[in-house]
Design a protein around this motif. Structure first.
Motif, PDB file in Angstrom:
ATOM      1  N   ARG A 137      -4.078   9.720  -2.401  1.00  0.00           N
ATOM      2  CA  ARG A 137      -4.858   8.812  -2.063  1.00  0.00           C
ATOM      3  C   ARG A 137      -4.327   8.186  -1.173  1.00  0.00           C
ATOM      4  N   GLY A 138      -4.805   8.689   0.270  1.00  0.00           N
ATOM      5  CA  GLY A 138      -4.181   7.876   1.428  1.00  0.00           C
ATOM      6  C   GLY A 138      -2.856   8.317   1.787  1.00  0.00           C
ATOM      7  N   THR A 139      -1.974   7.309   2.586  1.00  0.00           N
ATOM      8  CA  THR A 139      -0.721   7.453   2.943  1.00  0.00           C
ATOM      9  C   THR A 139       0.080   6.513   2.330  1.00  0.00           C
ATOM     10  N   TYR A 140       1.500   6.530   2.545  1.00  0.00           N
ATOM     11  CA  TYR A 140       2.367   5.452   1.768  1.00  0.00           C
ATOM     12  C   TYR A 140       2.309   4.371   2.577  1.00  0.00           C
ATOM     13  N   GLU A 141       2.066   4.367   3.918  1.00  0.00           N
ATOM     14  CA  GLU A 141       1.921   3.195   4.660  1.00  0.00           C
ATOM     15  C   GLU A 141       0.805   2.068   3.979  1.00  0.00           C
ATOM     16  N   GLU A 142      -0.145   2.638   3.455  1.00  0.00           N
ATOM     17  CA  GLU A 142      -1.108   1.629   2.928  1.00  0.00           C
ATOM     18  C   GLU A 142      -0.733   0.972   1.584  1.00  0.00           C
ATOM     19  N   TYR A 143       0.526   1.309   1.045  1.00  0.00           N
ATOM     20  CA  TYR A 143       0.963   0.722  -0.288  1.00  0.00           C
ATOM     21  C   TYR A 143       2.105  -0.234   0.204  1.00  0.00           C
ATOM     22  N   GLN A 144       2.408  -0.791   1.213  1.00  0.00           N
ATOM     23  CA  GLN A 144       3.385  -1.794   1.356  1.00  0.00           C
ATOM     24  C   GLN A 144       3.555  -2.822   0.536  1.00  0.00           C
ATOM     25  N   GLU A 145       2.476  -3.477   0.347  1.00  0.00           N
ATOM     26  CA  GLU A 145       2.248  -4.699  -0.605  1.00  0.00           C
ATOM     27  C   GLU A 145       2.636  -4.176  -2.023  1.00  0.00           C
ATOM     28  N   GLU A 146       2.375  -3.119  -2.580  1.00  0.00           N
ATOM     29  CA  GLU A 146       2.503  -2.727  -3.923  1.00  0.00           C
ATOM     30  C   GLU A 146       4.203  -2.538  -4.003  1.00  0.00           C
ATOM     31  N   ALA A 147       4.752  -1.674  -2.852  1.00  0.00           N
ATOM     32  CA  ALA A 147       6.152  -1.209  -2.883  1.00  0.00           C
ATOM     33  C   ALA A 147       6.933  -2.797  -2.770  1.00  0.00           C
ATOM     34  N   GLN A 148       6.555  -3.725  -2.275  1.00  0.00           N
ATOM     35  CA  GLN A 148       7.377  -5.037  -2.430  1.00  0.00           C
ATOM     36  C   GLN A 148       7.233  -5.786  -3.585  1.00  0.00           C
TER      37      GLN A 148
END
Length: 538
Positions: A137-148
């Motif tokens: 589902r997309g790339t990891y750069e799209e999940y910056q907010e969730e990672a934080q």
């Protein structure tokens, strides 16, 4: 000292895990599915969290040392899309309790675990496909907010402690500080991290700022380390592999035998390195055969036709103890006492590193140098030397000479724990050795309980990251927890200051992780008494 001999023939030491394989293909905790149930790829965040914990537990059954998940919050981020912070925090609480209540490891312990965490999605992962529920589902750069949000939730869970107010001892909580860590957008997270340091002394920091660092570096267990400088592929170099084994040199003994002769000292050092090379190579061959025999099925299971555990990339590592005491005996000065002592000490460890680098070129295997944790080895070496080299040993050893079990040498290339040095002086000395010790290193700042202000600690962290070659460090806070009223007190207390009970559990960092002091050997307990704070009083 040949570590882990009870597992010498059947187990490598530690591993840095990559959850993407299990999120794409599912989980077989026995590696085959013949003896346990098989799970499909996790579809829901609760299951993803459970699978992460079970990966660490299953691997611990086949290895003798620390189990770690690198990029922990990055791999889990796609599963958190659309969830409230409250829900994410509950999921992180589930993981932390799972890791502290799986009482399944050897000798009756929880899994010796670590998680490496990022403040932002690192450059090398931004365009990589984000794996979730058996697909992409997309790339990891799209999940910056969730990672934080995951990182923040983990900090909050660790801050609260367990139901009776004790700190969570595992997993080791390791945060990478990359370029931009101190920018305004990350300030709230950084303040929270240092509040966690101030309360429990939990977080470890990896410094990615120095030029000698590469795209990715991670830590496992006490300090063992992987870096993307082996074959040039960051993922192959730092994921799904680890330390095969480290064995340790007694540096003070080499000094005693050299009798002040520099040339003889390096001759003996070379002879001892040759001996450790033979031992490590024997273990390499034995473990290679064991893996081919299928005795370690979790590690040898295949995903998309490739073995999960990249054994060919594991490190074979030379450790050492007591550089400070070797220098004191051989040249009459300790690491913190003169530039000449520091320079000579650096020359010794550089010789070890060059030896390891030459072996890399000659054998095609991954040889490295580490600062041995030496939880028991620092005491064992001192006791043996006091028996066989008593007069020489007496002039440099630490501890109480009237109580042989308390004798110890200084860990690796650290300044001695009670050296009268400031934070800045300690950093300037110990930073010289971190680039040389490519298999693992750490700097400890002890006894911060009397001085622990989060803002001050964060300022120290910024200066270390931006202005030094220190690669890995932590702030240790001593704690006492009353079994009568459940209250926590800073420092090591014999009696509760709240209810007067003398039923007290004391906690500190033995070397690479927090532990109940009652479990320590006599040498480490003596070292604990000797430790001096370097943090300036507020």
């Amino acid at each position: 000292h040949l570590h882990d001999l009870e597992y010498a023939a059947i187990r490598p030491v530690c591993c840095q895990h990559d959850l993407r394989n299990f999120f794409m293909y599912g989980l077989r905790v026995d590696g085959t599915g013949r003896h346990t149930s098989v799970s499909k790829p996790a579809k829901h965040p609760e299951v993803a969290i459970q699978h992460a914990a079970k990966v660490l537990s299953a691997a611990q059954c086949e290895m003798s040392g620390g189990q770690s998940i690198d990029e922990f919050n990055i791999w889990l981020a796609p599963y958190m899309r659309g969830l409230s912070y409250r829900r994410i925090k509950q999921l992180m609480q589930m993981f932390i309790y799972e890791m502290n209540q799986m009482y399944v490891a050897r000798g009756g312990q929880t899994v010796f675990s670590s998680i490496n965490l990022e403040l932002e999605v690192p450059e090398y992962l931004r365009d990589k496909e984000a794996v979730v529920a058996g697909g992409v589902r997309g790339t990891y750069e799209e999940y910056q907010e969730e990672a934080q949000l995951i990182l923040e939730a983990l900090i909050d869970v660790m801050m609260e402690g367990d139901a009776v107010g004790k700190p969570f001892l595992f997993p080791n909580f390791i945060v990478k500080l990359r370029e931009g860590a101190f920018k305004d957008e990350n300030r709230d997270l950084m303040i929270k991290l240092h509040e966690l340091s101030s309360k429990w002394g939990i977080p470890y920091f990896i410094n990615m700022y120095p030029e000698w660092q590469v795209e990715n570096t991670n830590a496992m267990g006490c300090r063992t380390r992987l870096s993307g400088d082996w074959k040039g592929d960051v993922e192959i170099d730092t994921l799904r592999t680890g330390n095969m084994q480290w064995y340790t040199l007694n540096l003070p003994r080499i000094g005693y035998e050299a009798k002040g002769d520099d040339d003889r000292l390096f001759e003996i050092l070379h002879e001892r390195l040759e001996l450790l090379k033979r031992a490590l190579y024997i273990k390499h061959q034995v473990t290679e055969r064991v893996l081919k025999c299928g005795i370690l099925p979790f590690l040898t299971q295949k995903f998309n036709g490739e073995q999960y555990y990249r054994y060919e990339n594991t490190t074979k590592t030379f450790g050492f103890v007591g550089l400070n005491e070797l220098l004191k005996y051989h040249i009459g000065e300790e690491l913190h006492e003169s530039k000449y002592a520091l320079k000579f000490g650096e020359r010794i460890i550089r010789y070890m590193r060059e030896y390891a680098d030459n072996l890399r070129r000659e054998t095609g295997l991954r040889w490295s140098v580490t600062q041995t944790p030496a939880e028991s080895t620092a005491g064992r070496f001192a006791r043996l030397d006091y028996r066989y080299y008593r007069e020489e040993c007496k002039s440099v050893v630490r501890g109480d000479l009237s109580k042989v079990d308390t004798l110890y040498y200084t860990n690796s290339s650290h300044v001695r724990v009670d050296a009268p040095v400031s934070v800045g002086e300690k950093v300037r000395i110990e930073e010289r050795f971190h680039p040389l010790c490519n298999g693992g290193h750490i700097t400890h700042f002890w006894n911060i309980e009397a001085y622990a202000d989060p803002e001050v600690l964060m300022d120290i962290t910024r200066k270390i990251a931006e202005k030094s070659n220190i690669g890995f460090w932590t702030y240790t806070k001593n704690l006492s927890i009353c079994e009568g009223c459940g209250r926590t007190m800073a420092g090591l207390k014999d009696r509760c200051t709240y209810c007067g009970s003398n039923s007290i559990q004391k906690y500190s960092r033995i070397t690479g992780y927090l532990q109940n002091v009652s479990n320590w050997n006599d040498a480490k307990r003596r070292e604990l008494l000797d430790r001096r704070s370097n943090i300036p009083r507020i």
